[in-house]
Write a protein that holds these residues in place. Sequence first.
Motif, short mmCIF file in Angstrom:
data_model
loop_
_atom_site.label_atom_id
_atom_site.label_comp_id
_atom_site.label_asym_id
_atom_site.label_seq_id
_atom_site.Cartn_x
_atom_site.Cartn_y
_atom_site.Cartn_z
N SER A 68 36.33 9.44 31.62
CA SER A 68 37.13 9.14 30.43
C SER A 68 38.04 7.97 30.72
O SER A 68 38.23 7.59 31.87
N LEU A 69 38.59 7.38 29.66
CA LEU A 69 39.45 6.21 29.82
C LEU A 69 40.88 6.65 30.12
O LEU A 69 41.53 7.27 29.28
N PRO A 70 41.38 6.37 31.33
CA PRO A 70 42.76 6.73 31.65
C PRO A 70 43.73 5.74 31.01
O PRO A 70 43.30 4.72 30.46
N PRO A 71 45.02 6.03 31.04
CA PRO A 71 45.99 5.07 30.50
C PRO A 71 45.82 3.70 31.16
O PRO A 71 45.63 3.59 32.36
N LEU A 72 45.86 2.66 30.33
CA LEU A 72 45.66 1.30 30.81
C LEU A 72 47.01 0.60 30.91
O LEU A 72 47.78 0.58 29.96
N THR A 82 45.87 -9.53 24.55
CA THR A 82 45.02 -8.49 23.98
C THR A 82 45.31 -8.28 22.50
O THR A 82 44.40 -8.20 21.68
N VAL A 83 46.61 -8.17 22.14
CA VAL A 83 46.98 -7.96 20.74
C VAL A 83 46.55 -9.15 19.89
O VAL A 83 46.01 -8.99 18.79
N ALA A 102 37.80 -1.30 13.49
CA ALA A 102 38.01 -0.84 14.86
C ALA A 102 39.01 -1.73 15.59
O ALA A 102 39.89 -1.25 16.32
N ALA A 103 38.89 -3.05 15.39
CA ALA A 103 39.82 -3.98 16.02
C ALA A 103 41.24 -3.78 15.50
O ALA A 103 42.21 -3.82 16.26
N ALA A 104 41.37 -3.54 14.20
CA ALA A 104 42.70 -3.32 13.61
C ALA A 104 43.33 -2.04 14.16
O ALA A 104 44.53 -2.00 14.44
N ARG A 105 42.53 -0.98 14.31
CA ARG A 105 43.07 0.27 14.85
C ARG A 105 43.52 0.09 16.29
O ARG A 105 44.59 0.59 16.69
N ALA A 106 42.70 -0.61 17.09
CA ALA A 106 43.06 -0.82 18.49
C ALA A 106 44.33 -1.66 18.61
O ALA A 106 45.20 -1.38 19.44
N GLU A 107 44.46 -2.69 17.74
CA GLU A 107 45.67 -3.52 17.77
C GLU A 107 46.91 -2.69 17.45
O GLU A 107 47.94 -2.79 18.12
N GLU A 108 46.81 -1.84 16.43
CA GLU A 108 47.95 -1.02 16.03
C GLU A 108 48.34 -0.04 17.14
O GLU A 108 49.54 0.18 17.40
N LYS A 109 47.38 0.54 17.82
CA LYS A 109 47.68 1.48 18.90
C LYS A 109 48.42 0.79 20.04
O LYS A 109 49.40 1.32 20.58
N ILE A 110 47.95 -0.40 20.42
CA ILE A 110 48.60 -1.12 21.52
C ILE A 110 50.01 -1.55 21.13
O ILE A 110 50.97 -1.39 21.89
N ARG A 111 50.16 -2.10 19.91
CA ARG A 111 51.48 -2.56 19.48
C ARG A 111 52.48 -1.40 19.41
O ARG A 111 53.66 -1.56 19.72
N ARG A 112 52.02 -0.21 19.03
CA ARG A 112 52.89 0.95 18.92
C ARG A 112 53.42 1.38 20.29
O ARG A 112 54.51 1.94 20.40
N LEU A 113 52.65 1.11 21.35
CA LEU A 113 53.03 1.55 22.69
C LEU A 113 53.81 0.50 23.48
O LEU A 113 54.25 0.77 24.59
N LEU A 114 53.95 -0.70 22.92
CA LEU A 114 54.63 -1.75 23.66
C LEU A 114 56.13 -1.46 23.78
O LEU A 114 56.74 -0.91 22.85
N PRO A 115 56.73 -1.85 24.89
CA PRO A 115 58.20 -1.74 25.01
C PRO A 115 58.87 -2.60 23.94
O PRO A 115 58.30 -3.60 23.49
N PRO A 116 60.07 -2.22 23.50
CA PRO A 116 60.72 -2.94 22.39
C PRO A 116 60.79 -4.45 22.59
O PRO A 116 60.51 -5.21 21.66
N LYS A 117 61.16 -4.90 23.79
CA LYS A 117 61.30 -6.34 24.02
C LYS A 117 59.97 -7.05 23.88
O LYS A 117 59.86 -8.10 23.23
N LEU A 118 58.91 -6.48 24.48
CA LEU A 118 57.59 -7.09 24.40
C LEU A 118 57.04 -6.99 22.98
O LEU A 118 56.35 -7.90 22.51
N ARG A 119 57.37 -5.90 22.29
CA ARG A 119 56.90 -5.76 20.91
C ARG A 119 57.50 -6.85 20.04
O ARG A 119 56.82 -7.43 19.18
N ARG A 120 58.78 -7.16 20.24
CA ARG A 120 59.40 -8.23 19.45
C ARG A 120 58.74 -9.57 19.74
O ARG A 120 58.50 -10.36 18.82
#
Length: 335
Positions: A68-72, A82-83, A102-120
């Motif tokens: 299975s895919l572990p946390p990346l 990636t985003v 599928a690409a939109a869902r993957a983008e949203e998942k990654i952006r949701r997990l980013l630290p606040p500074k990197l997300r900004r």
Amino acid sequence: MDSPRKRMLRLLSLLQTGRQWTASALAEASDSTPRTLRRDIEFLRELGYPVSSTRGPGGFYQLLAGRSLPPLILEDDEALATVLGLRLSAVGEAGNGDTAAAAARAEEKIRRLLPPKLRRRTEQVLAAVEVSGTNADTPSPSLLQILGEAVTSHRALYFSYAPKSADLAGAESDSPRRHVEPARLLRLQQRWYLFAWDRDRRDWRTFRLDRITSEPLNSTSFHPRPLPAEDLVAYLREHFRGIPELTVTLLLHASAEEAARRLYRVDGSLKPIDENSCRYTAHVDSYAWLSLVLVLSDVEFTILEPPAFREEVTALAHRLLRGAGNNQRYAEERS
């Protein structure tokens, strides 16, 4: 020395490169001692990461593929790239809905997990980048998988292939059967192509994936032939440049999204003007072909340039009026 959390994240990021690390090199790169490194490796294994190790002078650590895919874990620049890549895939391709979704869902998942500074930072980049959809279909993942497996396993394929004149009809019964030895998949001029040896024509050919009208069927295996050039992309670009290209600029009275859906048969670029209009620059090798596409696509348009295309459309309109027996209106327009 960094905190244990930062050290562990750095260690995991290093292992996820896939390379083989000696204990000393990995300890130095993760800023830890050999003893701490061994403890950290065991902790990762407990979390489910399949880290293999070999002992002795040539020993090394390596993260293997698991069930299975572990946390990346991504570095800041890797996460941003990636985003952005997923956004380009989701928005830039106006063809295959499954792939875009599928690409939109993957983008949203990654952006949701980013630290606040990197997300900004990521939000700032995405807000500054304007991505327009192409007017070319994106091939389905299943077709890409079939063709990709045929390329790597050296299996010939049978499929029905629509010539350019049959694009609008889309009738499989009218599509000739092709028997090819797949060599490469390429994306050029907003289109996906299969580069293959055509067994019937005994020559190299390019096949647009959106014109393959049946699911490819496996044939016999083959021994790969030497390619006609080491750099296939450059080779095909030169080939395409050898084809006379005509450029037409239109004002389309439809949104860019609607125009992209209706005009996928023609290479070109769309520039939104407002929600009800867009500027379309088309690249064709025939004015007659573009005229036919515009008529069948049922998109209201105004020709901006060149005058030669305006004359082509005017002549076509007159011919249609004559064919409909509307000679009086034709005479009025001629006067």
